[in-house]
Design an enzyme around this catalytic site. Structure first.
Site, PDB file in Angstrom:
ATOM      1  N   LYS A   1       0.871  -1.217   0.205  1.00 53.47           N
ATOM      2  CA  LYS A   1      -0.133   0.180  -0.053  1.00 53.47           C
ATOM      3  C   LYS A   1       0.925   1.336  -0.104  1.00 53.47           C
ATOM      4  O   LYS A   1       0.408   2.395  -0.538  1.00 53.47           O
ATOM      5  CB  LYS A   1      -0.928  -0.126   1.120  1.00 53.47           C
ATOM      6  CG  LYS A   1      -2.154  -1.126   0.926  1.00 53.47           C
ATOM      7  CD  LYS A   1      -3.134  -0.681   2.116  1.00 53.47           C
ATOM      8  CE  LYS A   1      -4.486  -1.559   1.601  1.00 53.47           C
ATOM      9  NZ  LYS A   1      -5.592  -1.614   2.449  1.00 53.47           N
TER      10      LYS A   1
ATOM     11  N   LYS B   1      -5.308  -9.716  -5.922  1.00 52.35           N
ATOM     12  CA  LYS B   1      -6.718  -9.963  -5.669  1.00 52.35           C
ATOM     13  C   LYS B   1      -7.627  -8.647  -5.927  1.00 52.35           C
ATOM     14  O   LYS B   1      -7.149  -7.345  -6.108  1.00 52.35           O
ATOM     15  CB  LYS B   1      -6.343  -9.895  -3.809  1.00 52.35           C
ATOM     16  CG  LYS B   1      -6.481  -8.612  -3.335  1.00 52.35           C
ATOM     17  CD  LYS B   1      -6.725  -8.946  -1.533  1.00 52.35           C
ATOM     18  CE  LYS B   1      -6.797  -7.763  -1.051  1.00 52.35           C
ATOM     19  NZ  LYS B   1      -8.268  -7.283  -0.814  1.00 52.35           N
TER      20      LYS B   1
ATOM     21  N   LYS C   1     -10.962  -3.130  -2.790  1.00 51.35           N
ATOM     22  CA  LYS C   1     -11.798  -1.960  -2.772  1.00 51.35           C
ATOM     23  C   LYS C   1     -11.085  -0.765  -3.307  1.00 51.35           C
ATOM     24  O   LYS C   1     -11.410   0.132  -4.077  1.00 51.35           O
ATOM     25  CB  LYS C   1     -12.335  -1.787  -1.433  1.00 51.35           C
ATOM     26  CG  LYS C   1     -13.434  -2.452  -1.369  1.00 51.35           C
ATOM     27  CD  LYS C   1     -14.100  -1.934   0.031  1.00 51.35           C
ATOM     28  CE  LYS C   1     -14.230  -2.789   1.097  1.00 51.35           C
ATOM     29  NZ  LYS C   1     -13.178  -2.827   2.123  1.00 51.35           N
TER      30      LYS C   1
HETATM   31  P1  ATP Z   1      -9.106  -2.397   0.613  1.00 50.76           P
HETATM   32  O1  ATP Z   1      -8.512  -2.309  -0.613  1.00 50.76           O
HETATM   33  O2  ATP Z   1      -9.493  -1.140   1.125  1.00 50.76           O
HETATM   34  O3  ATP Z   1      -7.911  -2.941   1.739  1.00 50.76           O
HETATM   35  P2  ATP Z   1     -10.445  -4.858   0.729  1.00 50.76           P
HETATM   36  O4  ATP Z   1     -11.008  -5.247  -0.661  1.00 50.76           O
HETATM   37  O5  ATP Z   1      -9.215  -5.459   0.873  1.00 50.76           O
HETATM   38  O6  ATP Z   1     -10.169  -3.242   0.812  1.00 50.76           O
HETATM   39  P3  ATP Z   1     -11.055  -5.159   3.384  1.00 50.76           P
HETATM   40  O7  ATP Z   1     -12.058  -4.361   4.129  1.00 50.76           O
HETATM   41  O8  ATP Z   1      -9.649  -4.969   3.653  1.00 50.76           O
HETATM   42  O9  ATP Z   1     -11.377  -5.146   1.859  1.00 50.76           O
HETATM   43  O10 ATP Z   1     -11.338  -6.878   3.652  1.00 50.76           O
HETATM   44  C1  ATP Z   1     -12.590  -7.253   4.171  1.00 50.76           C
HETATM   45  C2  ATP Z   1     -12.513  -8.861   4.192  1.00 50.76           C
HETATM   46  O11 ATP Z   1     -12.430  -9.197   2.765  1.00 50.76           O
HETATM   47  C3  ATP Z   1     -11.093  -9.253   4.886  1.00 50.76           C
HETATM   48  O12 ATP Z   1     -11.587 -10.490   5.564  1.00 50.76           O
HETATM   49  C4  ATP Z   1     -10.348  -9.760   3.464  1.00 50.76           C
HETATM   50  O13 ATP Z   1      -9.394 -10.765   3.936  1.00 50.76           O
HETATM   51  C5  ATP Z   1     -11.544 -10.083   2.622  1.00 50.76           C
HETATM   52  N1  ATP Z   1     -11.292  -9.990   1.019  1.00 50.76           N
HETATM   53  C6  ATP Z   1     -10.721  -8.715   0.472  1.00 50.76           C
HETATM   54  N2  ATP Z   1     -10.725  -8.899  -0.734  1.00 50.76           N
HETATM   55  C7  ATP Z   1     -10.578 -10.157  -1.045  1.00 50.76           C
HETATM   56  C8  ATP Z   1     -10.564 -10.778  -2.348  1.00 50.76           C
HETATM   57  N3  ATP Z   1     -10.253 -10.541  -3.431  1.00 50.76           N
HETATM   58  N4  ATP Z   1     -10.880 -12.209  -2.310  1.00 50.76           N
HETATM   59  C9  ATP Z   1     -11.544 -12.736  -0.848  1.00 50.76           C
HETATM   60  N5  ATP Z   1     -11.170 -12.111   0.259  1.00 50.76           N
HETATM   61  C10 ATP Z   1     -11.226 -10.882   0.203  1.00 50.76           C
HETATM   62 MG    MG Z   2      -7.941  -5.130   2.418  1.00 51.59          MG
END
Ligand code: ATP
Ligand code: MG
Length: 332
Positions: free
Chosen positions: A112, A195, A198
């Site tokens: 990040k 992955k 968001k």
């Molecule tokens: P950010 O990019 O802001 O970190 P994020 O998409 O990674 O957002 P988080 O809020 O950090 O989402 O994570 C929420 C949950 O979703 C966590 O348990 C994380 O492991 C899971 N998660 C996030 N992205 C994925 C993905 N691509 N596949 C499966 N699980 C995911």
């Molecule tokens: Mg995350």
């Protein structure tokens, strides 16, 4: 009942398919036989750029999505992280027992901060794992369901708990990493080697649960695959196709081998079109449910007030124990 805890950040207007298939779907199942705590980590959300005008709305919206996806406030505790000052307090304390080198090895910070530029990355982004450790240890959670991307942070949490217990006597339960059955890791549709995220995925790579179904279908049509023709699950050589099969299987409850057999002799276009239909059928009713919940913000706030009260009882107890172990002078 074993206690379980997990969270999802209010870093976007909508959750994405990975958040659901890798996290929230399992949380819904776990509330049945666990003492479950789920929260929206808004303190974590400010470790990257954020807009103060949208943070509160996104936080409420995250709660609405959790409920629309199946969390039941009667069966689990739902709360917002910043409503509980104990999280920040314990995070500070844990920072004082975390090695600088240890924190420097966290790959999420490397990823990040590289994206933001080293000069713009905040100290908060660096100490994010300590806040996450505080989130978990305050609740004496047995299990913490997280995606693969959060495994290293959970390992740090376990080390901190063990270190603290060794030095000051039994204080924290050491949580088990827990990848619940059926949790799937979902990749970016445009770059299936990373992955879906968001905050990091480009619009074409991310499938948001609340976006226009027509756009969702279009994103699947233009998902990156490879220049072979065979529909076969091979994440290493065919990450794009493997990702589509993973999503398809998770949402249709059909085995990947079944899908491979069904699509034998068919083209990527057929797979993408059918998958888009499956995803759209899933998200369509969801949008309405979320809207209905957002139409009554006072009710959502009542859910959160009840959640904060319940969470505060547990968190307050742990923090008081921590203060005592460390040797702080009690407030009279
Ligand atoms: P950010 O990019 O802001 O970190 P994020 O998409 O990674 O957002 P988080 O809020 O950090 O989402 O994570 C929420 C949950 O979703 C966590 O348990 C994380 O492991 C899971 N998660 C996030 N992205 C994925 C993905 N691509 N596949 C499966 N699980 C995911
Ligand atoms: Mg995350």
């Amino acid at each position: 009942r074993p206690r379980v805890l997990s969270g999802i950040q209010p870093t976007a207007d909508s959750f994405h398919l990975g958040n659901y298939l890798g996290a929230v779907r399992q949380w819904v199942a776990l509330q049945e036989d666990h003492d479950a705590f789920y929260f929206v980590p808004d303190l974590h959300a400010i470790t990257v750029d954020h807009d103060p005008k949208t943070l509160a709305a996104r936080t409420r919206n995250a709660v609405a999505q959790l409920i629309a996806l199946g969390l039941d406030p009667e069966r689990c505790t739902i709360f917002v992280q910043s409503h509980l000052p104990q999280h920040s307090e314990l995070a500070w304390i844990l920072q004082c027992y975390t090695g600088f080198g240890e924190a420097s090895r966290m790959t999420q910070f490397k990823d990040k901060s590289a994206r933001q530029g080293a000069d713009r990355a905040s100290v908060g982004l660096f100490t994010y794992p300590d806040l996450m450790a505080a989130d978990i240890l305050l609740y004496q959670a047995h299990r913490v369901p997280v995606g693969e991307d959060q495994r290293q942070h959970l390992e740090l949490t376990r080390n901190l708990a063990q270190r603290f217990n060794q030095r000051f006597g039994q204080t924290f339960r050491v949580p088990e990493p827990f990848i619940p059955p059926g949790a799937a890791k979902i990749q970016d549709l445009q770059d299936p080697t990373v992955k879906m995220s968001k905050s990091a995925s480009a619009p074409g790579g991310i499938v948001e649960l609340l976006e226009d179904p027509k756009r969702i279908a279009k994103k699947f049509r233009s998902a990156v695959t490879d220049n072979e023709r065979e529909i076969r699950y091979d994440p290493e050589h065919k990450p794009g196709v493997a990702n589509l099969l993973t999503i398809y299987s998770a949402l249709s409850d059909r085995k990947i081998t079944e899908l491979e057999a069904d699509y034998e002799g068919k083209g990527y276009g057929d797979l993408k079109k059918d998958l888009a239909d499956v995803v759209v059928a899933f998200v369509e009713p969801l949008r309405e449910r979320v809207q209905g919940l957002m139409d009554d913000p006072a009710e959502l706030d009542r859910v959160l007030a009840r959640g904060a009260t319940r969470a505060g009882e547990v968190a307050g107890e742990t923090l008081a124990l921590v203060h005592e172990k460390i040797g702080f002078l009690p407030k009279s």
